[in-house]
Design an enzyme around this catalytic site. Structure first.
Site, PDB file in Angstrom:
ATOM      1  N   CYS A   1      34.348  75.876  49.395  1.00  0.00           N
ATOM      2  CA  CYS A   1      33.245  76.549  50.083  1.00  0.00           C
ATOM      3  C   CYS A   1      33.251  76.308  51.585  1.00  0.00           C
ATOM      4  CB  CYS A   1      31.909  76.105  49.482  1.00  0.00           C
ATOM      5  SG  CYS A   1      31.500  74.357  49.734  1.00  0.00           S
TER       6      CYS A   1
ATOM      7  N   CYS B   1      32.156  66.410  45.134  1.00  0.00           N
ATOM      8  CA  CYS B   1      30.810  66.951  45.338  1.00  0.00           C
ATOM      9  C   CYS B   1      29.922  66.674  44.133  1.00  0.00           C
ATOM     10  CB  CYS B   1      30.898  68.451  45.605  1.00  0.00           C
ATOM     11  SG  CYS B   1      29.312  69.236  45.947  1.00  0.00           S
TER      12      CYS B   1
END
Length: 362
Positions: free
Chosen positions: A201, A104
């Site tokens: 997440c 990410c």
């Protein structure tokens, strides 16, 4: 005119305090929250400590209103699904253990986020990461561990190079978590004591295997055999995405002595297990190796401290480049289980030299 900085805000205390510090230092702050994770299945209960939810965005918005700077939410779900979630699923189905936080940072936070920063003519991007950026006498930027080693996140940032470091700010690098929370309380921020987000997440219930099965039809019906190092079949499994190298719990074998996953063979869907003493490795091969500061072939071999997982202590090792982006890492003494797909990050004391992704154990 003040220097403009775009601050990535998650709604947590760390990014909120990072924005507050920069605002108090006179920067022209613009807050940005990134909508990354897909909409969750309402049938799956949310964990107490999550991120990227509507409530998190509202927490970030309230901080921006209190400190008087603009705040926006940008939708990067499509990019995140393709670049991060897609990689996560593919890696597990190939018998590897990915690190989506590193991916990410590489693909989203310091790539797509910078596109937005340029669009608003921001000079810097800032985050609430616990890490430090140093600049030496030769104008070379160095990435270093945070002062608070219990919160240090430099491991996840090894993909940053000179161009990114030159335009990035980490305001929390010299602070402890206690100092950050105290700073937030003194400012009256409502998220001063907010719990930290945990795990990944986009896997809402922390069940990676179920998430992968829901994402990829190929995960169904891909079971195989669990074997020992001699090839003896000890049992069967429902899919290699249920396993990671070094795993002990949940293997599904009844025995008086514990078994550990030593190897995952995607081609044959075999999971190789061993006793604890069979996990030791001499080192590893890493690919997609990159260095933070300029590095030449004459600098190899290097004495480094290698971290093979975020929570694992660094190991003394020798790094030798065997191709422009491929390295052999030899531990000074036998090391623990090495998980292909994980990041291996190279340190020299507090400095992050670089890192790569583990291809295989030696």
């Amino acid at each position: 005119m003040s220097t403009r900085v775009m601050v990535a805000m998650s709604g947590g205390v760390d990014s909120s305090v990072a924005a507050a510090i920069l605002r108090n230092q006179g920067y022209d702050v613009v807050g940005i929250a990134m909508r990354l994770a897909p909409d969750s299945d309402p049938a799956i209960p949310a964990r107490r400590s999550t991120c990227c939810s509507h409530d998190d965005f509202e927490d970030a918005r309230r901080v921006a209103e209190k400190l008087d700077f603009p705040f926006y939410v940008i939708d990067l779900r499509a990019e995140f699904a393709r670049r991060v979630i897609g990689n996560f699923v593919s890696e597990y189905l190939n018998g590897r253990t990915p690190n989506p936080c590193v991916r990410c940072n590489l693909e989203i936070k310091f790539d797509r986020l910078w596109e937005r920063a340029r669009a608003i003519e921001a000079d810097f991007v800032a985050t609430g990461h616990y890490a430090r950026i140093l600049r030496d006498d030769e104008d070379i930027f160095r990435l270093a561990r945070a002062h608070d080693l219990t919160k240090d996140q430099s491991y996840f940032l090894f993909t940053l190079r000179q161009a990114e470091l030159a335009r990035t700010l980490f305001p929390l690098g010299s602070m402890t978590k206690l100092q950050v929370r105290d700073y937030a309380r003194r400012l009256g921020l409502r998220n001063a004591d907010k719990a930290e987000s945990q795990e990944i997440c986009f896997v809402r219930d922390n069940d990676y295997a179920r998430f992968i099965a829901n994402q990829a039809a190929s995960a169904a019906g891909c079971g195989g055999n669990i074997i020992d190092e001699s090839g003896r079949i000890l049992g069967t499994h429902r899919g290699i995405h249920h396993f990671t190298v070094g795993q002990r719990r949940g293997i599904g074998l009844a025995a008086s002595e514990a078994w550990y996953v030593r190897e995952i063979r995607a081609g044959t869907a075999e999971v190789v297990v061993t006793r604890r003493d069979g996990l030791a490795s001499r080192g590893l091969i890493a690919n997609d190796v990159r260095f933070v500061a300029p590095h030449g072939p004459g600098d190899s071999p290097l004495r480094v401290e290698a971290k093979i997982r975020y929570r694992h202590p660094a190991l003394e090792a020798t790094l030798t480049m065997i191709a422009p982006d491929r390295a052999e890492v030899r531990f000074a003494s036998h090391g623990p289980a090495v998980s292909p797909g994980q990041a291996c990050v190279f340190y020299r004391q507090d400095e992050v030299l670089g890192g790569g992704f583990i291809e295989r154990a030696l």
